[in-house]
Design an enzyme around this catalytic site. Structure first.
Site, short mmCIF file in Angstrom:
data_model
loop_
_atom_site.label_atom_id
_atom_site.label_comp_id
_atom_site.label_asym_id
_atom_site.label_seq_id
_atom_site.Cartn_x
_atom_site.Cartn_y
_atom_site.Cartn_z
N HIS A 151 0.87 -1.43 -0.04
CA HIS A 151 -0.15 -0.39 0.13
C HIS A 151 1.13 1.39 0.09
O HIS A 151 0.21 2.22 -0.78
CB HIS A 151 -0.76 0.69 1.44
N HIS A 192 -10.51 2.85 -1.13
CA HIS A 192 -10.67 2.07 0.27
C HIS A 192 -11.61 1.12 0.40
O HIS A 192 -12.69 0.51 0.33
CB HIS A 192 -11.46 3.58 0.80
#
Lengths: 958, 259
Positions: free
Chosen positions: A223, A292
């Site tokens: 990430h 998300h």
């Protein structure tokens, strides 16, 4: 003392919330439920009298016109099944926080407030039904508790934290033990990376402390580190032969094109939290899109809300801070009409996911006062366990404050905004791993709950501090929390942080939890020591928490953490940021052409058109759009819904971010997961073309358009996934170079796979979102897609091939598609777009709609019903390849095409501008209220616009 | 001549303050945004102004109920200050969340800021559809008394709210509002006639979209006039024929009254 207050609607007054719940209960097929009652519950904690509690209930908590209150418990009703939903201890409760403030305003002392919701199901309700309603509709066990009796929560007692430094022996571990450590500690690191860590501590001559491992795992996570995109790639064909080797994929594709194009109006690209381009002399505009996905799979409302909250902080942390002016939202869900029994274990029903996600974006964006202006929604069964939630934010910043800034040695580190709790622990590493059916329980602590008003207050005050020039650098606390924010800001000069000074929501957090918590609404500033007092006053004046937690600059570029004066972390910035071994990834890709079956010829295509209009990817998203405030901030020029009844589809949004200027920003997107399966290279070209087409269709300026990439892929450690990823990345380079539109920002989410309880792994389709922003000089030159006036000419711009692979036509016909997708010619399309742009600037175009899903037929129908007019077209006049049959001319989805409406007065001018381009004069706007499309021999489509519009609107008429 | 001064009151969660300030400036006012905490610190500041606008947004997140917490703050910290402000020939306008605040603090409908009077006779409840909605509506100006509108006008403005259903306590309250010429705006269709959803977008009793106090100097409305101050704000401007930006009328009339 705890006083319980129950508030319900007066019987004479309806209860819209109970009604909504009732409708959803009926959707679950529970016909025996005859009604729903609801109540709001407040628990007032403190040493005050019953009279005071009654006064709070009467004056503050109840609306006396429509509600009544009861202090105490009314117990379980005898005519209904009771369900109470309480937040778990420690979960953010914004209502409680605001109510506490209000009680203080009333001059009363209160220790705390908690809130809950109560529902009573009337009629014949079995225990099993009650459990289903509670679990499927009303509560999410990740953050909430369900009680089937009248429940008053016990007073919260927080465990105190016993400070103790924890060492984790690593120096003597073998490979197997290292991997066990990585897995057991949720580090999600591979053996090469674990070995690099072991070697670092070997040479340091000591064992690591737990927080040091946590920080390395976070910094090196997919990430935060974008390992896949930065890796060297070896591409093989199906026979296993190496066909290509690409060093540093990102540098040589997406980023490479931006460098080569080297546009002077790109002011700050790929280095900061958002990509920045020039707006006018005094302003710059930036754009960032994030995903998300994993949090939204587990808690759709909270996950999506914090998705918006998170991406809003990106522009706020770009340059010296941008002010957000528009949001975008693009979602991918499983089919919402799926029978509940077919939904795999551990997965929420797509309908619930969609409702929750839309609610989260709505409540956060609307509260922040940022218009949500553009988006799209796609559906596929493979998004069931892995829905995608993309959120974007456009921001404005002063031209002289738009570049990336570094803190200076000695600057105070100030943490601003939300307090730190246990929420969101391991978000960065969790989003880098695969979801399993167990994740719902295992990773519930990775879910963050947002409070939009906290973020709004942070924004209001930071903008004041920015105007006064009180800080030297700023960044947001996103994935990885303070660890990531301070680690990145201090990369060049080091930092020293006293972790015990960070303000907490509740006691009991370990130093590691404080350091990596992803609690929301926090920003980190670097503030010269002379300005500290002034900036703290700005925050205090508007009730915003701000705390000095350390300073930037250490000897030897170190990051050092202390807790109560004891050192708990001591890492070299160089190792943290450059110590990650660059991996080599294996990719396999080879396209073997498979043709699509020839769909049946029909008498006419009326039903086909209606089916495509009603298909979920195409159907009206008005149910979503109206729930978003798309006009706040006063800059709205082109809204997401257009036309004579203000409910037709718009191609792109336009906003004027500077109120006294006519300059504007066009915002659009493009995406086609269906093509991604079939041909990832062409799919990416299509995505870029669609984003640009949408922008140009409303009046965008191709020569001032920047684009953004967001890759959502399956697990790219698997060579086949990596193979399609490389194809798409290469297409991004080729597209950017051909259209001459630089990428200015991007993000990837590469582990979107879901393991079911039967062990099957489902990967999402290869899903590339391309977003575009275009700066235009005069908002008043913009146009919309709705047909304007009967008698005007209609032209089709662009070429139509005979290729139907991946089309919605095949989808609604229920036919298996081949991979013969229409091929994009970006160079030709650029020429066409520039001509169209010139025609729009010359005022020659009354309406324009791009052709996408459903091709010419859908575009014509949408333009006609949006304008309340008719259309008569003849496909024989189209510029088509000789291979295109009548179905293809009507329904193919070639890129680079537009349907435009030209007045008789501008007819000649338009022809001059589009001379030598593939343009066909195909018909006229009529006042018949019918869409009529003629083929070579017969009429292919003849439908009243009311029917077309009704089909388009009914799918999501929720 | 000095320009009249307008105060735009803001707090945590206010989010239409900048465009409201801009609209006021366009109408001729000298406008200033002031945080309520500064006003509570120094209530005398308010005397510099002739016009107070409470703009739209989600004050304190609309937690508990829309506008409730800010109204509570005004009631308990600024009650005398605001009562003094409205007792002289000054104006107050509440837009959307500002209307909700005015109702819940007692500024509307009876111009009386006191804890036992506020929010007792009228409220703004959840929309009948149960959710937040953004759409454009038509409004008929129905009051001769209200400073901000011209009776008989039909104007277009956008709404964007979840809690906008105007509900009087009972028929007697409605009658008193009618008798006092206090119903300033009603939701109608483009011809000026009442109709069901979405003509009346939230289920307001008697289609009421905006009310004024008995003097006509205090007004609250759910639609957003500051969002229609340019022709390009209108959702159909690309179709042509939009001649004026209706939202400016309210600010201009306030300016004419005070200049």
């Amino acid at each position: 003392m705890i006083y319980r207050v129950e508030i319900r609607s007066k019987e004479s007054f309806g209860d819209p919330h109970a009604q909504t719940v009732f409708n959803q209960v009926r959707e679950l097929g529970m016909d025996s439920v005859s009604g729903v009652r609801s109540a709001r519950l407040f628990f007032l904690v403190g040493e005050f009298s019953q009279d005071a509690a009654t006064r709070i209930a009467d004056e503050l908590l109840t609306d006396p016109v429509i509600e009544e209150y009861h202090v105490g418990s009314s117990g379980a009703p005898d005519d209904a099944a009771l369900i109470e939903v309480h937040l778990k201890a420690g979960v953010m409760d914004p209502v409680a926080a605001s109510a506490e403030k209000a009680v203080t305003d009333m001059g009363l002392q209160i220790e705390g407030i908690r809130t809950a919701r109560r529902y009573e199901l009337l009629g014949d309700v079995s225990d099993e039904q009650r459990r289903r309603v509670a679990g499927k509709l009303l509560a999410n066990p990740v953050i909430e508790e369900i009680h089937f009796e009248s429940h008053t929560p016990p007073e919260i007692s927080t465990r105190q934290y016993d400070f103790q430094v924890v060492e984790v022996p690593i120096r003597d571990l073998d490979d197997e033990a290292l991997m066990k450590l990585s897995t057991d500690g949720d580090m999600f690191l591979n053996i090469t990376e674990m070995k690099a860590i072991r070697d670092y501590f070997k040479s340091a001559g000591r064992e690591p402390r737990d927080v040091e491992l946590e920080m390395i795992a976070q910094t090196w996570s997919e990430h935060c580190g974008h390992k896949t995109f930065r890796s060297d790639v070896v591409v093989r064909n199906n026979a296993g032969e190496i066909v290509e080797e690409i060093p540093n994929l990102l540098k040589n594709t997406v980023f490479g094109s931006t460098k080569e194009l080297d546009k002077p109006w790109c002011l700050n690209v790929f280095e900061d939290n958002a990509g920045v381009i020039e707006f006018d002399e005094n302003h710059a505009v930036c754009f960032k899109v994030e995903t998300h996905n994993h949090p939204s799979a587990i808690e759709p409302y909270g996950g999506a809300a914090t998705g918006i909250g998170g991406v809003v902080r990106d522009p706020m942390g770009t340059g010296l801070g941008a002010s957000p002016v528009a949001n975008t939202d693009i979602f991918c869900f499983g089919p919402t009409d799926m029978p509940p029994g077919d939904v795999p274990k551990g997965v929420l029903h797509p309908r619930r996911v969609m409702r929750g996600v839309v609610g989260g974006v709505r409540d956060y964006g609307n509260r922040m006062g940022i218009p949500t202006v553009n988006g799209a929604v796609y559906f596929d069964e493979r998004y069931l366990g892995n829905p995608l939630v993309y959120c974007g934010t456009v921001g404005m910043l002063p031209a002289d404050k738009c570049t990336k800034r570094q803190p200076a040695a000695g600057d105070a580190i100030i943490c601003v905004g939300g307090r730190t709790g246990r929420d969101g622990i391991h978000g960065a590493t969790f989003s880098s791993g695969e979801l399993t059916h167990k994740h719902e329980t295992e990773f519930s602590h990775a879910v963050q709950i947002g409070n939009a008003i906290t973020e709004k207050k942070v924004l209001d005050t930071i903008m004041q501090a920015r105007e006064l020039g009180l800080y030297s650098a700023i960044t947001d606390c996103g994935a990885g929390g303070l660890s990531s924010a301070v680690g990145e800001m201090g990369e060049q000069i080091g930092a020293e942080v006293h972790i015990d000074r960070v303000p907490l929501k509740y006691a009991g957090l370990t130093y590691s939890e404080i350091w990596i918590s992803e609690a929301q609404e926090r920003m980190v500033l670097a503030v010269p020591s002379d300005n500290v007092d002034r900036i703290l006053k700005i925050f205090a004046d508007e009730d915003v928490d701000a705390t000095v937690i350390g300073h930037y600059g250490t000897e030897n570029r170190k990051l050092r953490l202390f807790y109560d004066g004891t050192e708990i972390l001591d890492l070299d910035m160089e190792f943290l940021h450059d110590g990650l071994p660059r991996p080599t990834k294996d990719a396999v890709y080879e396209k073997v052409e498979t043709p699509s079956p020839a769909p049946p010829r029909r008498e006419n295509y009326n039903q086909t058109l209606l089916d495509i209009l009603a298909s979920p990817n195409v159907a009206s998203k008005e149910w979503i759009i109206r729930q978003y405030d798309h006009e706040v901030q006063g800059g709205s020029v082109i809204k997401p819904l257009v036309g004579i009844t203000e409910d037709g589809p718009g191609d792109a949004a336009v906003v004027r971010p500077v109120l006294d200027s006519r300059k504007a920003v066009v915002i659009s997107c493009g995406m086609n997961p269906r093509l991604g399966d079939l041909d990832p290279y062409q799919s990416a070209l299509h995505a870029v073309d669609e984003a640009l087409r949408n922008a140009i269709a409303v009046g965008g300026n191709l020569e001032r358009t920047a684009i953004l990439d967001n890759f959502c892929w399956g697990n790219c450690n698997k060579p086949d996934r990596m193979g399609t990823f490389v194809q798409a990345a290469k297409a991004c380079y080729d597209a950017a170079m051909a259209y001459q539109t630089p990428f200015v920002s991007g993000k990837d989410s590469l582990n979107n796979e879901f393991q079911t309880d039967t062990g099957e792994t489902i990967a999402i389709p290869a899903t590339l979102l391309v977003s575009a922003m275009s700066v235009i000089d005069d908002a008043a030159r913009c146009i919309t897609a709705d047909a304007k006036e009967a008698g005007n000419h209609l032209f089709l711009l662009g070429r139509t091939s005979g290729r139907l692979g991946g089309s919605h036509y095949l989808l609604v016909e229920g036919l298996e598609t081949g991979n013969d997708v229409p091929e994009v010619d970006p160079v030709a399309n650029r020429k066409l777009m520039l001509a169209l742009q010139q025609a729009i600037e010359a005022g020659a175009v009354r309406s324009c709609h791009d052709l996408s899903e459903g091709g010419l037929a859908v575009a014509a129908a949408e333009m006609a019903f949006s304008g309340g007019l008719g259309m008569e077209l003849d496909v024989e006049a189209m510029a088509s390849e000789s291979t295109a049959n009548e179905q293809a001319t009507l329904l193919a989805e070639d890129a680079g095409r537009f349907l435009v409406e030209i007045t008789p007065e501008k007819y000649d001018a338009f022809l001059r501008i589009t001379k030598d381009l593939p343009v066909g004069q195909i018909g006229r706007v009529t006042d018949t209220g019918r869409v009529v499309i003629k083929g070579a021999k017969n009429t292919l489509i003849d439908l009243p616009i009311e029917d077309a519009k009704a089909a388009w609107q009914k799918t999501f008429d929720w | 001549m000095a320009r009249p001064k307008a105060l735009v009151l803001r707090t945590a969660g206010t989010n239409c303050d900048r465009e409201t300030e801009y609209a006021l400036t366009q109408a001729g006012f000298e406008a200033r945004r002031i945080h309520i905490a500064r006003l509570i610190e120094n209530p005398a500041t308010i005397a510099e102004f002739q016009f107070m606008v409470i703009p739209g947004g989600f004050s304190y997140g609309d937690d508990v109920a829309a506008g409730k917490i800010l109204a509570n703050q005004i009631l308990h910290h600024l009650g005398d200050t605001v009562n003094a402000f409205i007792s002289v020939d000054k104006l107050v306008l509440g837009i959307c969340n500002g209307f909700q605040v005015m109702i819940k603090a007692g500024l509307l409908p009876w111009a009386n800021v006191s804890p036992d009077g506020a929010n007792r006779d009228a409220t703004l409840a959840w929309n009948d559809c149960g959710k937040f909605e953004d759409r454009w509506v038509h409004l008929r100006c129905d009051s001769d008394k209200c400073v901000f509108v011209s009776k008989g006008d039909i104007i277009a403005l956008p709404i964007a709210h979840g809690e906008g259903k105007f509900v009087p306590r009972d028929d007697a309250v409605t009658q008193r509002l009618l008798d006092g010429d206090q119903v300033a705006l009603r939701y109608v269709d483009s011809e000026g006639n009442p109709g069901p959803y979405p003509v009346n977008p939230n289920g307001s009793v008697d289609d009421i979209a905006g009310v004024c106090d008995p003097s006509g100097r205090l007004m609250g409305l759910m639609p957003h006039p500051e969002r229609f101050i340019e022709v390009t704000h209108h959702p159909q401007w690309t179709r042509g024929g939009i001649q004026q930006a209706d939202g400016m009328i309210l600010f201009q009339r306030a300016f004419e009254y005070l200049k």
